[in-house]
Write a protein that holds these residues in place. Structure first.
Motif, PDB file in Angstrom:
ATOM      1  N   ILE A   1       2.343   7.969   1.036  1.00  0.00           N
ATOM      2  CA  ILE A   1       2.933   8.569  -0.296  1.00  0.00           C
ATOM      3  C   ILE A   1       4.475   8.967   0.111  1.00  0.00           C
ATOM      4  N   TYR A   2       5.198   8.647  -0.662  1.00  0.00           N
ATOM      5  CA  TYR A   2       6.645   8.964  -0.550  1.00  0.00           C
ATOM      6  C   TYR A   2       7.209   9.946  -1.723  1.00  0.00           C
ATOM      7  N   ALA A   3       8.006  10.559  -1.580  1.00  0.00           N
ATOM      8  CA  ALA A   3       8.686  11.297  -2.773  1.00  0.00           C
ATOM      9  C   ALA A   3       9.853  11.936  -2.462  1.00  0.00           C
ATOM     10  N   GLY A   4      10.740  12.290  -3.443  1.00  0.00           N
ATOM     11  CA  GLY A   4      11.917  13.146  -3.196  1.00  0.00           C
ATOM     12  C   GLY A   4      13.025  12.206  -3.504  1.00  0.00           C
ATOM     13  N   ASN A   5      14.376  12.990  -3.326  1.00  0.00           N
ATOM     14  CA  ASN A   5      15.714  12.314  -3.331  1.00  0.00           C
ATOM     15  C   ASN A   5      16.299  12.698  -2.081  1.00  0.00           C
ATOM     16  N   PRO A   6      16.525  11.771  -1.109  1.00  0.00           N
ATOM     17  CA  PRO A   6      16.025  10.619  -0.927  1.00  0.00           C
ATOM     18  C   PRO A   6      14.311  10.588  -0.565  1.00  0.00           C
ATOM     19  N   ALA A   7      13.719   9.617  -0.913  1.00  0.00           N
ATOM     20  CA  ALA A   7      12.315   9.395  -0.743  1.00  0.00           C
ATOM     21  C   ALA A   7      11.910   9.689   0.582  1.00  0.00           C
ATOM     22  N   GLN A   8      10.991  10.644   0.928  1.00  0.00           N
ATOM     23  CA  GLN A   8      10.571  10.771   2.353  1.00  0.00           C
ATOM     24  C   GLN A   8       9.115  10.805   2.523  1.00  0.00           C
ATOM     25  N   PHE A   9       8.400  10.510   3.706  1.00  0.00           N
ATOM     26  CA  PHE A   9       6.932  10.202   3.894  1.00  0.00           C
ATOM     27  C   PHE A   9       6.287  11.456   3.526  1.00  0.00           C
ATOM     28  N   ILE A  10       5.402  11.522   2.635  1.00  0.00           N
ATOM     29  CA  ILE A  10       4.698  12.886   2.281  1.00  0.00           C
ATOM     30  C   ILE A  10       3.141  13.013   3.248  1.00  0.00           C
ATOM     31  N   ARG A  11       2.721  11.874   2.796  1.00  0.00           N
ATOM     32  CA  ARG A  11       1.351  11.690   3.804  1.00  0.00           C
ATOM     33  C   ARG A  11       0.738  10.498   3.582  1.00  0.00           C
ATOM     34  N   GLU A  12      -0.334  10.259   4.397  1.00  0.00           N
ATOM     35  CA  GLU A  12      -0.989   8.896   4.539  1.00  0.00           C
ATOM     36  C   GLU A  12      -1.725   8.830   3.139  1.00  0.00           C
ATOM     37  N   LEU A  13      -2.266   7.644   2.946  1.00  0.00           N
ATOM     38  CA  LEU A  13      -3.445   7.474   1.656  1.00  0.00           C
ATOM     39  C   LEU A  13      -4.814   7.659   2.435  1.00  0.00           C
TER      40      LEU A  13
ATOM     41  N   GLY B   1       0.933  -1.145   0.052  1.00  0.00           N
ATOM     42  CA  GLY B   1      -0.087   0.036   0.098  1.00  0.00           C
ATOM     43  C   GLY B   1       0.789   1.077  -0.094  1.00  0.00           C
ATOM     44  N   VAL B   2       1.692   1.188  -0.706  1.00  0.00           N
ATOM     45  CA  VAL B   2       2.691   2.585  -0.751  1.00  0.00           C
ATOM     46  C   VAL B   2       2.720   3.114  -2.209  1.00  0.00           C
ATOM     47  N   VAL B   3       2.679   4.289  -2.270  1.00  0.00           N
ATOM     48  CA  VAL B   3       2.824   5.048  -3.666  1.00  0.00           C
ATOM     49  C   VAL B   3       4.429   5.780  -3.337  1.00  0.00           C
ATOM     50  N   ILE B   4       5.010   5.766  -4.672  1.00  0.00           N
ATOM     51  CA  ILE B   4       6.532   6.285  -4.648  1.00  0.00           C
ATOM     52  C   ILE B   4       6.212   7.314  -5.893  1.00  0.00           C
ATOM     53  N   GLY B   5       6.342   8.540  -5.735  1.00  0.00           N
ATOM     54  CA  GLY B   5       6.322   9.563  -6.517  1.00  0.00           C
ATOM     55  C   GLY B   5       7.309   9.601  -7.643  1.00  0.00           C
TER      56      GLY B   5
END
Length: 139
Positions: A127-139, A109-113
């Motif tokens: 939801i995770y995004a960035g470099n390095p990927a970090q937690f953005i918000r819950e789904l 249940g993860v989304v990678i940007g």
């Protein structure tokens, strides 16, 4: 290969396991010792190196790169399989285009940007995004 697998050529597949109803787009390479779960979709121009396991109902966007060699000695591991690392992707994971996935575990249940670089295990849905990927918000 499972039943109802669709592979759009050209692509390179060797000694991998594809579950039922998997879709593989063109210009994809899937190496040996890879397992892809049922109903997962691998979009064009993606590279899935050896020792990667992808769960069921996953979406791998265009141009996603999986890495299994961390160049720990400052050079490629070569033929020494003990130096290569495993990656495990859970079920219902979506990975956006041009993401890079280092040897990690990603829970269900993860989304990678798109364009993200995943360098550490992900153990919480969201939801995770960035470099390095970090937690953005819950789904």
């Amino acid at each position: 290969m499972g039943v109802n697998v669709a592979v759009v050529e050209p692509c390179n597949l060797y000694e991998c396991e594809l579950g039922d109803e998997v879709f593989v787009g063109p210009f994809v390479e899937i190496q040996s010792h890879v397992k892809i779960g049922a109903k997962s979709r691998i979009q064009s121009h993606s590279f899935i190196c050896s020792l990667v396991e992808i769960g069921e109902s996953c979406f791998i966007g265009h141009g996603v790169m999986f890495i299994n060699d961390l160049f720990q000695e400052g050079k490629p591991a070569g033929g020494d399989w003990s130096k290569y690392k495993h990656t495990k992707i859970g079920n219902n994971v979506s990975i956006g285009s041009n993401a890079t996935i280092l040897p990690v575990e990603i829970c269900d249940g993860v989304v990678i940007g798109a364009g993200s670089v995943v360098t550490k295990n992900i153990i919480k849905q969201g939801i995770y995004a960035g470099n390095p990927a970090q937690f953005i918000r819950e789904l």
